[in-house]
Design a protein around this motif. Structure first.
Motif, PDB file in Angstrom:
ATOM      1  N   ILE A 145      -8.735  -0.079 -23.995  1.00 53.39           N
ATOM      2  CA  ILE A 145      -7.911  -0.452 -22.852  1.00 53.39           C
ATOM      3  C   ILE A 145      -7.733  -1.965 -22.819  1.00 53.39           C
ATOM      4  O   ILE A 145      -8.708  -2.733 -22.901  1.00 53.39           O
ATOM      5  N   ALA A 282      -5.434   3.734 -16.446  1.00 56.19           N
ATOM      6  CA  ALA A 282      -6.014   3.984 -17.774  1.00 56.19           C
ATOM      7  C   ALA A 282      -7.531   4.019 -17.719  1.00 56.19           C
ATOM      8  O   ALA A 282      -8.171   4.822 -18.419  1.00 56.19           O
ATOM      9  N   LEU A 293      -6.873   5.052 -24.527  1.00 49.42           N
ATOM     10  CA  LEU A 293      -5.517   4.606 -24.230  1.00 49.42           C
ATOM     11  C   LEU A 293      -4.616   4.974 -25.402  1.00 49.42           C
ATOM     12  O   LEU A 293      -4.572   4.275 -26.434  1.00 49.42           O
TER      13      LEU A 293
END
Length: 940
Positions: A145, A282, A293
């Motif tokens: 992420i 996310a 992700l």
């Protein structure tokens, strides 16, 4: 005074400098819920989709990967991995064009999808409230992420920097960029998951206050968020006025908290941390659902799209796939595809560019919708750009310096604080693309900084290496010193020597010896021979002493030249004195005798010439040896010298008084040298072979006119000593040549000529070959010269009454003692002068002369040297005695030995050689002046 948090809770807002209000155009895409874009046939995943370093590839071409499987890995916080958005096979790992303003390529992993969308194993943290924040941060990093608002900063790294340092958490939901509605639609459709993500962030950071900043142009999103937030969450939703760029990090912090982020610093430095709405969504999916992700919300907008809206697009999906699927109709004259909004976005070079983590919008405007800037005009200095700059910069000056590539001035004017919002370019009446200049200047500055950082790291590594090497060297020297000390102590304790010191001493000794051998001067053979001869002469003259040589070869030559000059002067002086004495003492009878002697000499010369041209009819004429040299060792030098002197005196007196009655003359041997010693048979054989070959050659060239012409050996050489073959051969050849010349100069009065041996050499003693050869040559030359002078003296002084002449020995030379070279030279010169004068005046009466053999060379090898020497000595003694006692008859004239040379004593070889050379030169000159006839001689 109220604190900042209390002021925020009371609803206070602040404002930032500048800002603009462009057309929003958000209604084109925010009216419909988010859709799924689907799975394309090929996914292109750039390795670097965030700020920081890219990870290491952990898959290979041909591998089959599952959905959510990591493709790269990294161990640092600034490196986040990428994952497979769908299941499929890796077909390539190569360079592809990426979504970047530069339009350059980057390394990408290409996956051919199988449309199965099979998930891999996922790690979930539904009980995140019971988890440690560090564990959750690591899970967020492994999920790949990064900031989805557009910057792409790794979320885990930002959270690590905010632990314990921040008191305010801000969730950015402003989304101020025109055309972009991804966050707006996400908050409307997935508000509960967004708030759950905010709760996870609150658990990790534990701030005092949490704010969600959202613009007032998103009323549906505001309602959805308020419905999901409870009082226990301690989350405040703050609505802010719509103004571009209020969604920027620094500007939103200023709006909500009134705090300003310092230049080139982050918001965490003032106790504030900010995350995007899409990032919070996310994080919820990664922690609670275990999904990395692999997709994000992308706005598809612009009049060129038939189907506008927001979609969940897998990372790596080619933009061409989205354009085709959602009805893109390109403008025929000016087709454009822009990544991002109308202000901060950039145009793509082509549509085969993948979706990345920071791609939030695909804008396809038509020409009327978003006109193109056709050309750039000159700046009119209206200052509109400076008025709207949200960072309070001077865009005009920055553009000048960036265009001039004066990057130092750009940094001085804080170019790094530019957020590239594009507000300055939006308001510029000259249509100057200011943001493009800033981006290019930033890239150049960043590249220079990277080079400087690399150089600094290299310098630090070099210094560290130098320090390490010095440290290792010091440790090694200390270790060696300690080992040497311990070894010496152990050797001293055991009573032995230091092995290392002994080895070093031996090596130094060897090196010194080698240097001495290599640097020792090389002595030339000639110099070495001269030194050896000098040492031998000194040893012979002083047997009991070992003295060094008194001079060198060059000194001897110089002395020789000086002696020759002195002897020539002495000879001339002696001839003058002799001439004066002869003129004063001559009587008429003597004058008559001289004339008779001259006539006799002329007759003998004619006879010799006739003998050479006519056949020889006489049988034998025995001529006694001219000189016999006895060099037998083991003789008392003093007694031998006295005896030789007495013998010579008697011989001279008898020769002067004896009448000349015969025509035939027996000449004693000129020089008989006995040098019997231990001879090397091989070397003696070589010398004998050389001598015999030369004798045979001379015999072949001479005309044979007599039936029995016995030529005695010129030199009978016994080379039983260890003689150098070449030097012995040269000495023998010289002796034979000199003997032949003496025989040619002797008067020939008989048809048959027997020439006694000129020199018989016996080298039985252990002598130096070179010195022995020189001494023998000197003795032979002196003997021949004395014989010639004695014969001429007899003919001139004695009356010629008969055809036969019996002459006593003219001179017997004994060189057993040390002879003064100067006196000998003077005496020889006087004798030669008298002889020449008598020969010119005396009549020639003799007809035949028996000449002894000129040269007989005996070089027989492989005999007992001692027995041969004894036999030779006995033979010589008998010959001398017979010659002296023979009666004088009519046809035979026995001439006693002219010169008997005994060189048994130690004579200075150099002086004797000089004297002999001078005497030979004088004799040759006298012989050339007389009538010479070449005798017929056969050598055997």
């Amino acid at each position: 005074m109220l604190s900042i948090i209390e002021q925020i809770k009371q609803g206070k807002l602040w404002d930032f400098h500048g800002g603009i209000h462009p057309a929003e155009n958000k209604t084109l895409s925010n009216t419909q819920p988010i859709k799924t874009a689907g799975i394309p046939n090929e996914l292109v995943l750039p390795l670097k989709q965030h700020i920081g370093s890219r990870g290491d590839i952990i898959v290979n071409i041909g591998d089959h990967v599952l959905k959510g499987q990591p493709l790269t890995q990294g161990d640092i916080a600034m490196c986040v991995p990428i994952h497979a958005p769908s299941s499929g096979t890796i077909t390539a790992i190569e360079q592809r064009t990426t979504a970047h303003p530069s339009g350059l390529t980057d390394l990408c992993i290409v996956i051919a999808t199988d449309n199965q969308d099979t998930w891999c194993h996922a790690t979930q943290y539904p009980d995140y409230q019971d988890r440690d924040p560090a564990e959750l941060i690591e899970a967020i990093r492994l999920a790949g992420i990064a900031g989805l608002g557009g910057a792409g900063f790794p979320t885990a790294r930002k959270l690590q920097g905010g632990l314990g340092n921040v008191d305010i958490l801000i969730i950015n939901a402003a989304e101020c960029e025109p055309y972009i509605t991804a966050d707006d639609r996400l908050m409307q459709d997935y508000a509960d998951e967004v708030i759950e993500g905010v709760r996870i962030l609150r658990h990790i950071i534990a701030p005092k206050l949490t704010l969600i900043g959202i613009e007032d142009n998103k009323p549906e999103a505001i309602k959805a968020l308020e419905a999901c937030v409870s009082e226990d969450d301690n989350i405040i939703i703050r609505v802010i006025p719509t103004k571009y760029p209020s969604g920027s990090s620094k500007q939103l912090v200023k709006l909500l908290t009134g705090r300003e982020v310092p230049s080139q610093a982050r918001s965490t430095s003032i106790g504030v941390i900010m995350q995007n709405v899409g990032t919070a969504f996310a994080i919820k999916r990664a922690i609670v659902n275990g999904e990395p992700l692999i997709e994000r919300v992308v706005t598809l907008t612009g009049e060129a799209f038939k189907q506008r809206g927001n979609v969940f697009a897998l990372l790596g999906t080619p933009i061409a796939y989205l354009l085709e699927k959602f009805g893109y109709q390109a403008d025929k004259k000016h087709p454009r595809v822009i990544i991002g909004g109308s202000l901060m976005g950039f145009t793509l070079p082509h549509a085969n560019v993948p979706i990345t983590k920071i791609t939030n919008c695909i804008l396809t405007p038509k020409r009327k919708e978003l006109p193109l800037h056709t050309y750039e005009m000159a700046c009119i200095r209206c200052s509109a750009c400076a008025d709207v700059c949200p960072s309070s910069l001077l865009p005009q000056q920055l553009q000048w310096y960036a265009k001039d590539k004066n990057y130092d001035k750009c940094e001085e004017y804080n170019l790094s604080d530019c957020i590239e919002c594009g507000a300055c370019a939006y308001v510029c009446p000259s249509e100057i693309p200011l943001v493009q200049y800033y981006r290019q200047a930033k890239a150049e500055i960043w590249e220079r900084q990277q080079d400087e950082m690399s150089a600094e790291r290299a310098r630090q590594r070099f210094e560290a290496k130098q320090q390490r090497m010095e440290r290792d060297k010091a440790e090694r020297e200390n270790r060696f010193a300690k080992a040497a000390t311990d070894r010496r102590q152990n050797m001293a304790a055991s009573g032995g020597d230091d092995a290392v010191a002994a080895a070093i001493a031996r090596v130094k000794a060897k090196q010194a010896a080698a240097a001495t051998e290599t640097t020792a001067p090389t002595i030339k053979p000639a110099v070495a021979a001269a030194i050896a001869k000098a040492k031998a002469r000194q040893a012979a003259s002083v047997p009991e002493t070992n003295a060094e040589p008194d001079n060198s070869e060059m000194a001897a030559l110089r002395k020789q030249r000086k002696l020759q000059a002195r002897e020539q002067k002495a000879a001339k002086h002696a001839e003058l004195i002799q001439q004066q004495q002869a003129d004063s003492d001559q009587s008429p009878a003597q004058n008559t005798d001289k004339k008779d002697a001259v006539a006799a000499a002329v007759a003998r010369a004619k006879a010799r010439k006739a003998a050479q041209q006519a056949p020889v009819n006489d049988t034998t004429t025995d001529t006694a040896p001219v000189a016999e040299t006895n060099t037998d060792a083991a003789v008392d030098p003093k007694k031998a010298a006295v005896a030789a002197a007495v013998a010579r005196a008697k011989a001279r007196k008898a020769a002067q008084q004896a009448p000349v009655n015969d025509v035939t003359t027996d000449t004693a041997p000129v020089a008989e040298t006995n040098t019997d010693a231990a001879v090397d048979p091989k070397k003696a054989a070589v010398a004998a072979a050389v001598a015999r070959a030369k004798a045979r050659k001379a015999a072949q060239q001479a005309p044979v006119n007599d039936t029995t012409t016995d030529t005695a050996p010129v030199a009978e050489t016994n080379t039983d000593v260890a003689v150098d073959p070449k030097k012995a051969a040269v000495a023998a050849a010289v002796a034979r040549a000199k003997a032949r010349k003496a025989a040619q100069q002797a008067p020939v009065n008989d048809t048959t000529t027997d020439t006694a041996p000129v020199a018989e050499t016996n080298t039985d003693v252990a002598v130096d070959p070179k010195k022995a050869a020189v001494a023998a040559a000197v003795a032979r030359a002196k003997a021949r010269k004395a014989a010639q002078q004695a014969q001429v003296s007899i003919e001139t002084q004695a009356p010629v009454n008969d055809a036969t002449t019996n002459a006593a020995p003219a001179a017997e030379v004994n060189t057993d003692a040390a002879v003064d070279p100067k006196k000998a030279a003077v005496a020889a010169a006087v004798a030669r002068a008298k002889a020449r004068k008598a020969a010119q005046q005396a009549p020639v009466n003799d007809i035949t002369t028996d000449t002894a053999p000129v040269a007989e060379t005996n070089t027989d090898v492989a005999v007992d040297p001692k027995k041969a020497a004894v036999a030779a000595a006995v033979a010589r003694a008998k010959a001398r005695k017979a010659a002296q006692q023979a009666p004088v008859n009519d046809t035979t004239t026995d001439t006693a030995p002219v010169a008997e040379t005994n060189t048994d004593v130690a004579v200075d070889p150099k002086k004797a050689a000089v004297a002999a050379a001078v005497a030979r030169a004088k004799a040759r000159k006298a012989a050339q002046q007389a009538n010479k006839v070449q005798p017929n001689i056969e050598e055997e």
